[in-house]
Design an enzyme around this catalytic site. Structure first.
Site, PDB file in Angstrom:
ATOM      1  CE  LYS A   1      -3.975  -1.800   2.625  1.00 46.68           C
ATOM      2  NZ  LYS A   1      -4.996  -1.574   1.595  1.00 46.68           N
TER       3      LYS A   1
ATOM      4  NE  ARG B   1     -10.900  -9.501  -2.097  1.00 46.91           N
ATOM      5  CZ  ARG B   1     -11.222  -8.546  -2.968  1.00 46.91           C
ATOM      6  NH1 ARG B   1     -11.423  -8.850  -4.229  1.00 46.91           N
ATOM      7  NH2 ARG B   1     -11.330  -7.292  -2.586  1.00 46.91           N
TER       8      ARG B   1
ATOM      9  CD  GLU C   1      -5.828  -8.079   3.352  1.00 42.65           C
ATOM     10  OE1 GLU C   1      -5.681  -7.578   2.224  1.00 42.65           O
ATOM     11  OE2 GLU C   1      -6.425  -7.493   4.278  1.00 42.65           O
TER      12      GLU C   1
ATOM     13  CG  ASP D   1      -3.888  -4.098  -0.413  1.00 37.81           C
ATOM     14  OD1 ASP D   1      -4.090  -4.463   0.762  1.00 37.81           O
ATOM     15  OD2 ASP D   1      -3.975  -2.913  -0.789  1.00 37.81           O
TER      16      ASP D   1
HETATM   17  N1  BES Z   1      -8.265  -3.656   4.278  1.00 35.93           N
HETATM   18  C1  BES Z   1      -8.375  -3.249   2.919  1.00 35.93           C
HETATM   19  C2  BES Z   1      -9.657  -2.467   2.629  1.00 35.93           C
HETATM   20  C3  BES Z   1      -9.761  -1.111   3.263  1.00 35.93           C
HETATM   21  C4  BES Z   1      -9.111  -0.024   2.711  1.00 35.93           C
HETATM   22  C5  BES Z   1     -10.550  -0.920   4.363  1.00 35.93           C
HETATM   23  C6  BES Z   1      -9.231   1.229   3.298  1.00 35.93           C
HETATM   24  C7  BES Z   1     -10.700   0.333   4.937  1.00 35.93           C
HETATM   25  C8  BES Z   1     -10.020   1.406   4.402  1.00 35.93           C
HETATM   26  C9  BES Z   1      -8.376  -4.469   2.016  1.00 35.93           C
HETATM   27  O1  BES Z   1      -7.598  -5.529   2.435  1.00 35.93           O
HETATM   28  C10 BES Z   1      -7.842  -4.028   0.703  1.00 35.93           C
HETATM   29  O2  BES Z   1      -6.705  -3.670   0.647  1.00 35.93           O
HETATM   30  N2  BES Z   1      -8.688  -4.070  -0.333  1.00 35.93           N
HETATM   31  C11 BES Z   1      -8.297  -3.648  -1.630  1.00 35.93           C
HETATM   32  C12 BES Z   1      -8.815  -4.662  -2.611  1.00 35.93           C
HETATM   33  C13 BES Z   1      -8.297  -4.482  -4.007  1.00 35.93           C
HETATM   34  C14 BES Z   1      -6.807  -4.764  -4.056  1.00 35.93           C
HETATM   35  C15 BES Z   1      -9.036  -5.406  -4.910  1.00 35.93           C
HETATM   36  C16 BES Z   1      -8.910  -2.282  -1.886  1.00 35.93           C
HETATM   37  O3  BES Z   1     -10.037  -2.025  -1.435  1.00 35.93           O
HETATM   38  O4  BES Z   1      -8.239  -1.448  -2.482  1.00 35.93           O
HETATM   39 ZN    ZN Z   2      -7.298  -5.664   4.421  1.00 37.46          ZN
HETATM   40 MN    MN Z   3      -5.593  -5.382   1.841  1.00 38.06          MN
END
Ligand code: BES
Ligand code: ZN
Ligand code: MN
Length: 498
Positions: free
Chosen positions: A279, A353, A351, A349
């Site tokens: 990230k 799911r 992860e 990222d």
């Molecule tokens: N934990 C994050 C989602 C998240 C982001 C929650 C910001 C709250 C605030 C999750 O693991 C994630 O990184 N999701 C990605 C998925 C994508 C790579 C398909 C996302 O939402 O960008």
């Molecule tokens: Zn996450």
């Molecule tokens: Mn993530």
């Protein structure tokens, strides 16, 4: 903090502060507020006549009685428009009053129950909302810092009711509200705790301790045990971290034989760096909250145990960090889930799911009547709904409707998104049964479409990415973790057999 209930007249309470209320547009106060106004020789009516206080929701004004009554201060709080008033407004008003009392340095205060009179709420429900709002509103996370300079601590609140016939209902409402609020504060504490302290092992220890106090069987499976059971997705995520993962199972058996089984599953990523698909720096600190779903499950289990609900409830929290290292999983890797399905990794990222998928497979062994999962799963859900509702996706409309009803009562809102088969196109993989990302369109939905592959029971997925934490210090929420999901789940379970 103490919450006492007593028969009496609020204007006779000797206290640092007494709390009364008023709807918007009322020109002549009645009921308890009217009695206080009379004792104050019309001070409240004067302020209303001046137009300085209009009764807007959560508006406050303070009166100094100059010896006219025993209380040192009178706090008048607005209930807003009568037609917009409901349980959540009662909860908010209680929190507003509690915060204001603390700011004024009141060590104790007395209050009436908001909304049980002309507000039209059932007495027990109103008392529950009062207890929830008060305790949640006063919540502070201060493990690493002195409390903010906001007046000190409120040590006790006395709920005063004139009508003796209502006291039992008020007591019961307070008992329920306290159990739920305390569960929600467990969730907040866990979620606010930094990633270096709120490790998977810490979550497991907390679950064990709650289990001992509330007669819940708790086990935590190690990385090796999970791997041996075929949880290739969960162990795929966990393998990159030096912090040992824990697959936490809390089993509460409060129902007799034949009682329904409901499983709660919560995402327990104690820190989400994104892994190899790392990230950006900005905001990465918030990813300590990526176990908020798991925290809500642990908090809800405590409340379920404290309330002694007549059900079989199982809480599952797959807990691990998502890190980058020489042993971390990589884009292009293919993982095999506990049910045998394979998934090609496009982003490490995505992860949540993965860990949830194996947890949902595991949930099947309890032959549940319903499974609810809660996860800070996608930024896309936050983009879609903002911070005011969790995304709800389901394979079972009656269960989804039950959650919507529980959301209305608990004030933890949900908004349903579709889960049409067409979305499956976006997660097709050349090399495996599916891939772990679905592209830009409908990101919250394609994430749920992946989860659906691991479910063979009535199921609701709640994407709490927007609701789990916030910057808001309004009402019963404080900055940081909200503990979202505890009130919602406990409300669902309390009404399960109805
Ligand atoms: N934990 C994050 C989602 C998240 C982001 C929650 C910001 C709250 C605030 C999750 O693991 C994630 O990184 N999701 C990605 C998925 C994508 C790579 C398909 C996302 O939402 O960008
Ligand atoms: Zn996450
Ligand atoms: Mn993530």
């Amino acid at each position: 903090m103490k919450l006492n209930v007593r028969q009496g007249q609020i204007q006779n309470e000797a206290s640092d502060l007494i709390v009364v209320n008023l709807f918007e547009g009322v020109t002549m106060p009645g009921g308890a507020t009217g009695a206080v106004d009379a004792a104050l020789q019309g001070m409240i009516a004067d302020v209303l006549a001046s137009g300085d206080f209009k009764g807007r929701l959560n508006a406050t004004t303070v009166f100094y009685p100059r010896g006219a009554i025993q209380a040192k201060r009178v706090l008048l709080v607005g209930l807003g428009k009568a037609e917009k008033f409901g349980l959540d407004q009662a909860r908010q008003v209680a929190a507003t009053a509690a915060k204001k009392a603390r700011e004024l340095g009141a060590k104790t205060y007395a209050t009436i129950v908001h909304g049980a009179g002309i507000g039209g709420l059932a007495v027990q429900d109103a008392a529950q909302a009062l207890a929830e709002g008060t305790l949640l509103g006063l919540y502070q996370y201060k493990e690493y810092k002195k409390a903010d300079d906001n007046g000190g601590e409120v040590g006790g609140v006395t709920i005063v009711e004139y009508d003796a016939a209502k006291l039992d209902d008020i007591q019961e409402g307070v008992r329920v509200g306290r159990a739920i609020a305390e569960g929600q504060m467990v969730a907040r504490d866990l979620s606010n705790k930094p990633g270096n302290a709120a490790t998977p092992a810490f979550l497991a220890d907390t679950a064990r301790q709650i289990g001992q106090e509330h007669d819940i069987q708790v086990t935590a499976l190690s990385f090796a045990e999970c791997k041996a059971m075929g949880m290739g997705m969960f162990s795929g995520v966990a393998q990159g971290s030096n912090e040992p993962s824990q697959f936490i199972v809390m089993d509460y058996n409060g129902g007799g034989p034949g009682a329904d089984t409901v499983v709660l599953v919560g995402k327990g990523i104690t820190f989400d760096s994104g892994g190899i698909s790392i990230k950006p720096t900005d905001g990465m600190w918030d990813m300590k909250h990526d176990m908020s779903g798991g925290a809500a499950v642990i908090g809800a289990m405590q409340a379920v145990g404290a309330l002694g609900l007549p059900l079989h409830v199982v809480g599952i929290v797959p807990a691990t960090e998502n890190m980058l290292s020489g042993t971390a999983f990589k884009p292009g890797d293919i993982l095999r889930a506990m049910n045998g399905k394979t998934i090609e990794i496009q982003s490490t990222d995505a992860e949540g799911r993965l860990v949830l998928g194996d947890a949902l497979c595991y949930a099947a062994r309890f032959k549940p009547q319903a499974v609810i999962d809660m996860a800070t799963l996608t930024g896309a859900c936050m983009i879609a709904l903002g911070k005011h509702a969790a995304g709800l996706l389901s394979n079972d409309q009656p269960l989804a409707d039950k959650l919507k009803a529980a959301a209305d009562r608990s004030g933890e809102r949900v908004w349903q998104l579709p889960l049409w088969d067409e979305y499956n196109e976006q997660i097709k993989s050349t090399f495996a049964d599916m891939k772990n990302t679905g592209g830009r369109g409908g990101g919250a939905i394609t994430a749920a479409a992946i989860l659906k592959n691991f479910v063979d029971f009535p199921w609701v997925h709640l994407d709490i990415a927007g609701t789990a934490w916030g910057e808001d210090d309004k009402g019963y929420n404080t900055k940081g973790a909200t503990g979202y999901g505890v009130r919602l789940c406990v409300e669902l379970l309390r009404g399960w057999n109805r």
